[in-house]
Design an enzyme around this catalytic site. Structure first.
Site, PDB file in Angstrom:
ATOM      1  CB  THR A 143       0.150  -3.432   6.590  1.00 29.05           C
ATOM      2  OG1 THR A 143      -1.088  -3.218   5.803  1.00 29.05           O
ATOM      3  CG2 THR A 143       0.906  -2.074   6.544  1.00 29.05           C
ATOM      4  CG  ASP A 144      -2.780  -7.525   3.103  1.00 32.91           C
ATOM      5  OD1 ASP A 144      -3.373  -6.730   3.992  1.00 32.91           O
ATOM      6  OD2 ASP A 144      -3.286  -7.719   1.930  1.00 32.91           O
TER       7      ASP A 144
ATOM      8  CB  THR B 102      -1.101  -0.066   1.278  1.00 32.19           C
ATOM      9  OG1 THR B 102      -1.758  -1.052   1.162  1.00 32.19           O
ATOM     10  CG2 THR B 102      -1.829   1.332   1.523  1.00 32.19           C
TER      11      THR B 102
END
Length: 333
Positions: free
Chosen positions: A96-97, A20
């Site tokens: 960040t997943d 992201t």
């Protein structure tokens, strides 16, 4: 390169993996995708070059969900080479997943003196209030600090500093999405400086695998689950993590199948809760933690199922004997 005072400047290598923090909206795409380069990210942060001499490498350009364990093994090899090349710190930007898992896997394999700091963003670069630039600035400051040396792999978002071995993503969208439920953060950024409250104990690294990591999967206990997902796993995977209820409990109907699986391969008992330890001898009913450990399962300690899976896979890749796997979980949780 030297500073205005004549002292050598700190050098920081920024390795970008996508995510992201590197996403914008392409003209033809329905949503944001990772399109920004590392140079784009660094160029969007005012004052960054005043902290350290920055070298940028675009290592991957993928969403966090598409990274693999092989990508992270290659990343650790690059980090080790960066230490040999004389860099004073390394920053990794990614989605960040999977950040709680990638940083932990890197921590299992890297134990150098050079600070390694993972960061990312909860809001993409095209969003109002995008958090990527501030997170990158904080990460570089920490990577350039002498206090972060020998501290293991770190994660920084929202001005909080976390140990990779403890951090978890706890919210899907909040800017305060990361926490360390069992320990709290290691420290915080304040006034442009890193303030550490504690440092993790050093743990010897595991050897980097020559081949792909063995396949280890997670099966989660849930109300009324039949346990059908346990069927046939002994021929499909090299190890298993059970994300159990509470302190380490499963439905009674699972017990015989788990015992058979534990005879065929390492089966680790973790909790699906995400904070607190798996117990070892408090409850005594069929499917309790003491019953499952007596059937050959291995306690994960305080490691959540995701980290337990990575540790078990790394231990299997290293050829760790069964008895030493249990000790490794005890020592590393």
């Amino acid at each position: 390169m030297f500073s205005a005072t004549g002292a050598p400047r700190c050098t920081v290598l920024v390795l970008t993996l996508g995510g992201t923090i590197a996403m914008t909206r392409a003209t033809a795409a329905p949503g944001v995708t990772p399109t920004l380069t590392g140079s784009d990210l660094v160029g969007a942060v005012p004052g960054l070059q005043g902290i350290a001499e920055i070298t940028v490498e675009d290592f991957r350009q993928l969403p966090g969900a598409s990274l693999t364990t092989g990508d992270i093994v290659s990343l650790v090899e690059r980090i080790k080479r960066a230490e040999r090349e004389g860099f004073d710190g390394v920053v990794v930007t990614q989605g960040t997943d999977t950040l709680e898992e990638t940083s932990y896997l890197a921590d299992l394999y890297y134990r150098g003196t050079v600070p390694v700091v993972f960061t990312g963003a909860m809001r993409n670069a095209a969003s109002a209030g995008a958090d990527g630039p501030a997170n990158l600035l904080a990460a570089v400051r920490i990577a350039a600090s002498s206090e972060a040396r020998d501290a293991g792999v770190l994660v920084v978002l929202g001005d909080e500093i976390h140990a990779a071995r403890h951090v978890r993503k706890t919210h899907t969208t909040s800017l305060e999405a990361f926490g360390s439920p069992n320990t709290g953060p290691m420290g915080r950024m304040a006034g442009g400086s890193a303030r550490f409250h504690w440092l993790p104990k050093p743990i010897a690294p595991l050897p980097l695998p020559a081949d792909a990591l063995p396949q280890v999967e997670i099966v989660t206990a849930s109300l009324g689950s039949s346990g059908v997902l346990l069927n046939g796993l002994e021929v499909e995977v090299s190890g298993l993590v059970v994300a159990a209820f509470g302190v380490g409990h499963v439905p009674e109907s699972w017990c015989s199948r788990l015992e058979a699986l534990a005879a065929a391969m390492p089966v680790v008992l973790a909790s699906r809760i995400g904070a607190g330890p798996v117990l070892t001898s408090t409850y005594g009913f069929a499917g309790s933690e003491s019953d499952l450990l007596a059937r050959g399962l291995i306690a994960a300690g305080t490691l959540d199922p995701y980290k337990a899976r990575l540790l078990l896979s790394a231990l299997l890749a290293a050829g760790t004997p069964r008895a030493e796997i249990a000790k490794a979980f005890l020592d590393r949780s």
